[in-house]
Motif scaffolding. Structure first.
Motif, PDB file in Angstrom:
ATOM      1  N   VAL B  39     -31.816  85.882  92.451  1.00  0.00           N
ATOM      2  CA  VAL B  39     -30.518  86.400  92.821  1.00  0.00           C
ATOM      3  C   VAL B  39     -30.332  87.753  92.248  1.00  0.00           C
ATOM      4  O   VAL B  39     -29.769  88.615  92.979  1.00  0.00           O
ATOM      5  N   ILE B  40     -30.583  88.016  91.008  1.00  0.00           N
ATOM      6  CA  ILE B  40     -30.131  89.310  90.326  1.00  0.00           C
ATOM      7  C   ILE B  40     -31.169  90.391  90.944  1.00  0.00           C
ATOM      8  O   ILE B  40     -30.832  91.370  91.383  1.00  0.00           O
ATOM      9  N   LEU B  41     -32.530  90.094  91.208  1.00  0.00           N
ATOM     10  CA  LEU B  41     -33.437  90.938  91.767  1.00  0.00           C
ATOM     11  C   LEU B  41     -32.997  91.389  93.236  1.00  0.00           C
ATOM     12  O   LEU B  41     -32.898  92.340  93.953  1.00  0.00           O
ATOM     13  N   GLN B  42     -32.369  90.264  93.933  1.00  0.00           N
ATOM     14  CA  GLN B  42     -31.929  90.560  95.408  1.00  0.00           C
ATOM     15  C   GLN B  42     -30.730  91.392  95.333  1.00  0.00           C
ATOM     16  O   GLN B  42     -30.639  92.451  96.043  1.00  0.00           O
ATOM     17  N   PHE B  43     -29.930  91.318  94.331  1.00  0.00           N
ATOM     18  CA  PHE B  43     -28.936  92.297  94.112  1.00  0.00           C
ATOM     19  C   PHE B  43     -29.135  93.717  93.951  1.00  0.00           C
ATOM     20  O   PHE B  43     -28.694  94.848  94.286  1.00  0.00           O
ATOM     21  N   ILE B  44     -30.347  93.793  92.814  1.00  0.00           N
ATOM     22  CA  ILE B  44     -30.813  95.265  92.527  1.00  0.00           C
ATOM     23  C   ILE B  44     -31.315  95.787  94.034  1.00  0.00           C
ATOM     24  O   ILE B  44     -30.957  97.043  94.092  1.00  0.00           O
ATOM     25  N   ALA B  45     -32.136  95.219  94.722  1.00  0.00           N
ATOM     26  CA  ALA B  45     -32.888  95.708  96.044  1.00  0.00           C
ATOM     27  C   ALA B  45     -31.301  96.001  97.070  1.00  0.00           C
ATOM     28  O   ALA B  45     -31.524  96.908  97.594  1.00  0.00           O
ATOM     29  N   LEU B  46     -30.478  95.060  96.901  1.00  0.00           N
ATOM     30  CA  LEU B  46     -29.276  95.681  97.905  1.00  0.00           C
ATOM     31  C   LEU B  46     -28.509  96.503  97.538  1.00  0.00           C
ATOM     32  O   LEU B  46     -28.357  97.580  98.212  1.00  0.00           O
ATOM     33  N   ALA B  47     -28.302  96.691  96.395  1.00  0.00           N
ATOM     34  CA  ALA B  47     -27.691  97.724  95.561  1.00  0.00           C
ATOM     35  C   ALA B  47     -28.207  99.333  95.741  1.00  0.00           C
ATOM     36  O   ALA B  47     -27.886 100.487  96.276  1.00  0.00           O
ATOM     37  N   VAL B  48     -29.619  99.003  95.554  1.00  0.00           N
ATOM     38  CA  VAL B  48     -30.576 100.382  95.644  1.00  0.00           C
ATOM     39  C   VAL B  48     -30.546 100.870  97.206  1.00  0.00           C
ATOM     40  O   VAL B  48     -30.383 102.013  97.712  1.00  0.00           O
ATOM     41  N   ALA B  49     -30.574  99.771  98.137  1.00  0.00           N
ATOM     42  CA  ALA B  49     -30.528 100.179  99.648  1.00  0.00           C
ATOM     43  C   ALA B  49     -29.418 100.647 100.075  1.00  0.00           C
ATOM     44  O   ALA B  49     -29.142 101.723 100.843  1.00  0.00           O
ATOM     45  N   TRP B  50     -28.157 100.142  99.478  1.00  0.00           N
ATOM     46  CA  TRP B  50     -26.793 100.596  99.901  1.00  0.00           C
ATOM     47  C   TRP B  50     -26.816 102.026  99.269  1.00  0.00           C
ATOM     48  O   TRP B  50     -26.092 102.773 100.082  1.00  0.00           O
ATOM     49  N   SER B  51     -27.271 102.428  98.154  1.00  0.00           N
ATOM     50  CA  SER B  51     -26.927 103.769  97.883  1.00  0.00           C
ATOM     51  C   SER B  51     -27.673 104.856  98.385  1.00  0.00           C
ATOM     52  O   SER B  51     -27.314 105.938  98.328  1.00  0.00           O
ATOM     53  N   ILE B  52     -28.909 104.356  99.517  1.00  0.00           N
ATOM     54  CA  ILE B  52     -29.308 105.609  99.984  1.00  0.00           C
ATOM     55  C   ILE B  52     -28.465 106.094 101.071  1.00  0.00           C
ATOM     56  O   ILE B  52     -28.428 107.336 101.225  1.00  0.00           O
ATOM     57  N   LEU B  53     -27.640 105.164 101.612  1.00  0.00           N
ATOM     58  CA  LEU B  53     -26.493 105.813 102.654  1.00  0.00           C
ATOM     59  C   LEU B  53     -25.244 105.974 101.855  1.00  0.00           C
ATOM     60  O   LEU B  53     -24.665 106.985 102.086  1.00  0.00           O
ATOM     61  N   GLY B  54     -24.845 105.015 101.014  1.00  0.00           N
ATOM     62  CA  GLY B  54     -23.648 105.139 100.424  1.00  0.00           C
ATOM     63  C   GLY B  54     -23.454 106.067  99.237  1.00  0.00           C
ATOM     64  O   GLY B  54     -22.351 106.753  99.179  1.00  0.00           O
ATOM     65  N   GLY B  55     -24.514 106.294  98.478  1.00  0.00           N
ATOM     66  CA  GLY B  55     -24.706 106.922  97.362  1.00  0.00           C
ATOM     67  C   GLY B  55     -25.245 108.386  97.734  1.00  0.00           C
ATOM     68  O   GLY B  55     -24.168 109.556  97.768  1.00  0.00           O
ATOM     69  N   TYR B  56     -26.178 108.822  98.219  1.00  0.00           N
ATOM     70  CA  TYR B  56     -26.603 109.996  98.506  1.00  0.00           C
ATOM     71  C   TYR B  56     -25.831 110.674  99.625  1.00  0.00           C
ATOM     72  O   TYR B  56     -25.418 111.755  99.230  1.00  0.00           O
ATOM     73  N   ALA B  57     -25.660 109.949 100.738  1.00  0.00           N
ATOM     74  CA  ALA B  57     -24.987 110.564 101.900  1.00  0.00           C
ATOM     75  C   ALA B  57     -23.340 110.210 101.757  1.00  0.00           C
ATOM     76  O   ALA B  57     -22.609 111.073 102.559  1.00  0.00           O
ATOM     77  N   GLY B  58     -22.845 109.506 100.934  1.00  0.00           N
ATOM     78  CA  GLY B  58     -21.540 109.325 100.847  1.00  0.00           C
ATOM     79  C   GLY B  58     -20.854 108.672 101.815  1.00  0.00           C
ATOM     80  O   GLY B  58     -19.489 108.780 102.066  1.00  0.00           O
ATOM     81  N   TYR B  59     -21.592 107.830 102.642  1.00  0.00           N
ATOM     82  CA  TYR B  59     -21.198 107.082 103.847  1.00  0.00           C
ATOM     83  C   TYR B  59     -20.797 105.544 103.207  1.00  0.00           C
ATOM     84  O   TYR B  59     -21.829 104.820 102.857  1.00  0.00           O
ATOM     85  N   VAL B  60     -19.403 104.994 103.299  1.00  0.00           N
ATOM     86  CA  VAL B  60     -19.321 103.747 102.441  1.00  0.00           C
ATOM     87  C   VAL B  60     -19.517 102.779 103.768  1.00  0.00           C
ATOM     88  O   VAL B  60     -18.781 102.786 104.541  1.00  0.00           O
ATOM     89  N   ASN B  61     -20.523 102.188 103.357  1.00  0.00           N
ATOM     90  CA  ASN B  61     -20.932 100.884 104.175  1.00  0.00           C
ATOM     91  C   ASN B  61     -20.311  99.784 103.770  1.00  0.00           C
ATOM     92  O   ASN B  61     -20.944  99.131 102.793  1.00  0.00           O
ATOM     93  N   PHE B  62     -19.463  99.098 104.748  1.00  0.00           N
ATOM     94  CA  PHE B  62     -18.912  97.620 104.275  1.00  0.00           C
ATOM     95  C   PHE B  62     -20.065  96.609 104.878  1.00  0.00           C
ATOM     96  O   PHE B  62     -19.652  95.489 104.893  1.00  0.00           O
ATOM     97  N   GLY B  63     -20.895  96.945 105.805  1.00  0.00           N
ATOM     98  CA  GLY B  63     -21.608  96.192 106.333  1.00  0.00           C
ATOM     99  C   GLY B  63     -23.021  95.588 105.668  1.00  0.00           C
ATOM    100  O   GLY B  63     -23.911  95.187 106.584  1.00  0.00           O
TER     101      GLY B  63
END
Lengths: 291, 321
Positions: B39-63
């Motif tokens: 579960v922890i690994l799953q969240f690491i991967a999800l968070a990293v994936a999220w930050s590609i759009l949400g972090g670098y580009a600043g688009y907050v993805n709720f999806g």
């Protein structure tokens, strides 16, 4: 399966439902539409108000509408506080407010949801009042009286807020701050205080709206998720900040929902508001009566 | 020169991590650490994936939940229809996630800020409703799955999934790191700071946003794919649970989005806290802790943990002065 009677019934119920949607959305129409606050927690505040009404009804046997009125001042103060925190931490500093502001309200919504679960559990809750459970018959179809009560109060609330915003001094000040904050500052007014007051009003309205929510149907802690779609759909479709547009958009949504419900069944209902929201965003992002 | 040396250090670290994970699956007998670690690994991967759009580009993805659930159900449908092996399920999920990301990108190209976020929630609910009405994969009631026999070096399926998820984490981090150091990353940061200015100076903002949506979506769906086999069960309301969205978002923002290490740190910290709280107290409390931490960090430490640790990131992540 397609009959005129059924359709007519759906339209009538849809209009009633739509006015109710207008009442739960007008607050957002002010806070998001006029003040540009990314208030994702609006539906969570709404459900919180419903639980407040439930608590008062349960322990003191107060009529839900009176209870809603009673928590209104509390919600006004709550709104003042919420805006103050938002302003101090995000708007004032300016930089990067978008991402963090949205995340802030999203986090608040989640906190409220969990606190409700911890306090009341995940079961459905409803209130008791003399007008709940009865219905009027008109030949073929029946209209539950609770829907009529919600409709009447919702319509009154929406019209009242529309009049307040267009006729009173403070209401006009709120619209002015939405139009041109800088100009207002040059006139010697303090836009932050006006916005804070407006956010307070937007939140206070939720006291009554919350009462309507629990009158119309039983509530559960995660109900706010469905209402993210409904409230934002109404406000965006209306055109940001337009109160009369809110009423029209809410009725369109209500009618669409009841028609789909009658034709295709309840399992498709949650998607309708979101689908309409996406369609509006893609096709006409400025809404019906956009500024 | 330092960049080159950094690269060597990074890949050496990756190799050590994978070897450590692999040998752990061979040595440790007890299955529980893998069950929780997955579960922890799953969240690491999800968070990293999220930050590609949400972090670098600043688009907050709720999806996030939309992509995750699509991954789960791609795997379920494929497994039920053809009995495809796990690797194929993951690859298919990534492909579907990328297509969905492309669709989201196209649909939301002109939306900014809150409109983009609300649109992504809308998408999640719409897809969930479709899956609920899709009989083949069990509809609203969900579907039971029988795990196939486990493959050679592993002696239990959970251990294998743990390793697979570790590989996905490495892929996600590798991609995020590449993007961060490449023209794509700089372009995304430019459009995050000021989209109009970036557009005017010749940054292909629309193209970059599409690419970010696709990569982020593909990763999230790939991460979701093994979840069905992990639980041996899938149902729409847990596959599309909004908790995935708030977790990915919270972990990224708490860790800090200026560097790929931020989401990793955030996910490790919050993921292990959550595992601990879920076992010792209750799962409601851990969502509460998540929410409170998110609000606290967003208000008091806008640059996240890495901003607290290394002040120099404050400048890079700061956006407008």
């Amino acid at each position: 399966m397609f009959s005129m009677d059924l359709l007519l019934g759906a339209v009538v119920l849809g209009v009633l439902l739509g006015c109710f949607y207008a009442a739960v959305s007008v607050g957002l129409s002010v806070s998001f539409g006029l003040l540009d606050v990314p208030h994702v927690a609006h539906p969570a505040f709404l459900v919180l108000a419903s639980y407040g009404v439930y608590q008062l009804n349960e322990s003191y046997d107060i009529d839900p509408l009176v209870a809603g009125l009673a928590i209104t001042p509390l919600f006004f103060l709550f709104g003042l506080l919420a805006y103050r925190v938002y302003y101090e931490t995000f708007e004032k500093r300016g930089s990067d407010a978008g991402v963090r502001g949205i995340a802030f309200f999203f986090g608040i919504a989640f906190i409220i949801e969990v606190l409700i679960i911890l306090q009341f559990g995940v079961d459905q809750r409803s209130v008791s009042a003399t007008y709940i459970g009865k219905s009027w018959r008109f030949g073929e179809f029946r209209i539950p009286i609770r829907q009529l009560v919600a409709f009447a109060v919702a319509l009154g609330l929406t019209v009242l807020l529309a009049v307040y915003l267009s006729k009173t001094f403070m209401g006009r000040a709120i619209r002015a701050v939405a139009q041109d904050e800088e100009a207002l500052r040059l006139m010697g007014a303090n836009p932050v205080r006006i916005k804070q007051f407006a956010f307070g009003i937007a939140t206070a309205v939720l006291g009554i709206a919350g009462a309507l929510l629990i009158i119309v149907a039983p509530i559960e802690p995660t109900l706010d998720r469905a209402y993210i779609g409904r409230t934002f759909c109404v406000v965006v479709m209306a055109g940001l900040g337009s109160i009369s547009g809110t009423l029209i958009a809410a009725i369109i949504l209500g009618v669409a929902e009841t028609i789909v419900l009658t034709m295709f069944g309840a399992s498709w209902a949650p998607a309708i508001s979101f689908a309409m929201l996406l369609a509006v965003l893609a096709v006409r992002p400025q809404g019906l009566l956009g500024r | 020169m330092t960049k080159h040396r950094n690269s060597i250090a990074f890949w050496a670290g990756v190799a050590i991590f994978l070897v450590a994970v692999l040998s752990m699956t061979q040595i440790v007998r007890n299955e529980y650490p893998f069950f929780a670690g997955y579960v922890i690994l799953q969240f690491i991967a999800l968070a990293v994936a999220w930050s590609i759009l949400g972090g670098y580009a600043g688009y907050v993805n709720f999806g996030t939940n939309a992509f995750f659930g699509v991954g789960v159900y791609t795997a379920v449908a494929l497994f039920k229809a053809t009995g495809a092996p796990l690797v194929v399920q993951i690859a298919a999920a990534a492909a579907v996630g990328m297509t969905l990301g492309f669709g989201v990108g196209l649909l939301t190209l002109r939306m900014r800020g809150i409109f983009f976020s609300i649109a992504t929630i809308a998408l999640a609910i719409i897809i969930e409703t479709f899956v609920m009405n899709w009989r083949f994969v069990g509809g609203a009631a969900g579907i039971q799955l029988q795990r196939p026999p486990v493959m050679a070096p592993f002696d239990s399926y959970v251990k294998m999934l743990f390793f697979v998820q570790a590989v996905l984490v490495v892929i996600a981090v590798g991609i995020a790191r590449y993007i961060q150091n490449s023209r794509i990353g700089r372009g995304l940061q430019a459009l995050r700071d000021d989209e109009l200015a970036a557009e005017c100076t010749g940054v292909p903002t629309l193209k970059l946003k599409l690419v970010a949506c696709m990569i982020s979506g593909a990763l999230m769906s790939a991460v979701g794919a093994p979840a069905a086999m992990y639980l041996q069960y899938a149902d729409p309301s847990s596959a599309f649970n909004l908790t995935y969205s708030v977790s990915a978002l919270a972990m990224s923002l708490i860790g800090g989005t200026a560097h790929w290490i931020g989401p990793v740190l955030g996910a490790i910290l919050l993921g292990s806290t959550q595992q601990f709280l879920a076992v010792t107290i209750s799962s409601e409390i851990n969502v509460l802790v998540l929410g409170i931490m998110l609000v606290l960090f967003v208000v008091a430490a806008p640059k996240g943990i890495i901003g607290l640790l290394r002040p120099r990131y404050r400048l890079r992540a700061g956006g407008k002065p």
